[in-house]
Scaffold this motif. Structure first.
Motif, PDB file in Angstrom:
ATOM      1  N   GLN A  19       0.863  -1.176   0.000  1.00 19.41           N
ATOM      2  CA  GLN A  19       0.000   0.000   0.000  1.00 19.41           C
ATOM      3  C   GLN A  19       0.898   1.224   0.000  1.00 19.41           C
ATOM      4  N   LEU A  20       0.583   2.182  -0.851  1.00 18.56           N
ATOM      5  CA  LEU A  20       1.247   3.479  -0.853  1.00 18.56           C
ATOM      6  C   LEU A  20       0.178   4.519  -0.590  1.00 18.56           C
ATOM      7  N   ASP A  21       0.285   5.175   0.548  1.00 16.23           N
ATOM      8  CA  ASP A  21      -0.667   6.220   0.940  1.00 16.23           C
ATOM      9  C   ASP A  21       0.021   7.560   0.723  1.00 16.23           C
ATOM     10  N   LEU A  22      -0.499   8.352  -0.206  1.00 20.10           N
ATOM     11  CA  LEU A  22       0.129   9.613  -0.588  1.00 20.10           C
ATOM     12  C   LEU A  22      -0.301  10.797   0.272  1.00 20.10           C
ATOM     13  N   LYS A  23      -1.181  10.587   1.245  1.00 20.34           N
ATOM     14  CA  LYS A  23      -1.688  11.699   2.060  1.00 20.34           C
ATOM     15  C   LYS A  23      -0.668  12.233   3.066  1.00 20.34           C
ATOM     16  N   PRO A  24      -0.004  11.388   3.855  1.00 18.03           N
ATOM     17  CA  PRO A  24       0.907  11.942   4.860  1.00 18.03           C
ATOM     18  C   PRO A  24       2.241  12.386   4.253  1.00 18.03           C
ATOM     19  N   HIS A  25       2.977  13.157   5.038  1.00 20.87           N
ATOM     20  CA  HIS A  25       4.346  13.524   4.664  1.00 20.87           C
ATOM     21  C   HIS A  25       5.280  12.995   5.730  1.00 20.87           C
ATOM     22  N   PRO A  26       6.246  12.142   5.416  1.00 17.32           N
ATOM     23  CA  PRO A  26       6.431  11.526   4.096  1.00 17.32           C
ATOM     24  C   PRO A  26       5.326  10.518   3.815  1.00 17.32           C
ATOM     25  N   HIS A  27       5.207  10.130   2.557  1.00 14.70           N
ATOM     26  CA  HIS A  27       4.201   9.142   2.182  1.00 14.70           C
ATOM     27  C   HIS A  27       4.391   7.869   2.995  1.00 14.70           C
TER      28      HIS A  27
END
Length: 197
Positions: A171-179
């Motif tokens: 799973q790659l979740d692009l919402k948080p920083h860092p992803h």
């Protein structure tokens, strides 16, 4: 209509990634393309092939299910090399799932009941493509090109089910920083591992 998840409402018995995938699907709602995923295969000539298919549910054994036409190149690609990867992008939730595993074709008598259930769940418009001429052949505008196949019509012989036994899920979740990138492996009991995005 999709098959229900194979667990109770609390998700007991599902791998942890299935719960995250289910949540992403629910948040995505009925957005166009929310059930579309890309299937990567390898042809007998060694050429990579990518196609977009529609998620059809989960088997009782937890295999991911897709439908295909036996006249297309997918069945021969999968007989040559059953290892596949799927990519499922959820645009609204900004998440991507990469699913890797072994695919097999279910057709004819071996999957008669499952194929019949899938056929009946399709809308009349969704069934129509199985009444079209052979995929990949030269185009003939004369067809036949039915726009619908009505309820109660017999299941065509060219309808087949692809079942993928998953071995690795990312799973790659692009919402948080860092992803956030995480991985689960079947042979490690689906224990979660965090990876650099």
């Amino acid at each position: 209509m999709l098959q229900p998840e194979m667990a109770d409402e609390a998700g007991v018995g599902l791998p942890p990634w299935r719960l995250l995938l289910r949540a992403a699907r629910q948040r995505e709602g009925r957005a166009p393309g929310s059930g579309w995923l890309q299937l990567a295969t390898m042809s007998a000539e060694g050429c990579p092939r990518v196609r977009t298919l529609v998620f059809r549910g989960w088997s009782a054994q937890g295999e991911l299910e897709l439908l295909t036409d036996t006249r297309s190149e997918k069945p021969s690609d999968l007989l040559h090399q059953p290892r596949v990867e799927l990519c499922w992008l959820f645009r609204k939730t900004r998440e991507q799932f990469r699913l890797r595993g072994l695919a097999r074709i279910i057709d004819g008598e071996q999957g008669r009941e499952a194929l019949e259930q899938h056929w009946q769940r399709l809308t009349p418009r969704g069934r129509a493509v199985w009444g079209w001429p052979q995929p990949g052949e030269g185009f003939n505008p004369e067809g036949p090109w039915p726009e619908q196949i009505p309820d109660g019509a017999p299941k065509p012989e060219v309808l087949a089910l692809i079942r993928v036994k998953l071995e690795r899920v990312e799973q790659l979740d692009l919402k948080p920083h860092p992803h956030l990138r995480r991985c689960w492996l079947r042979d490690q009991g689906w224990l979660e591992q965090h990876l650099n995005p």
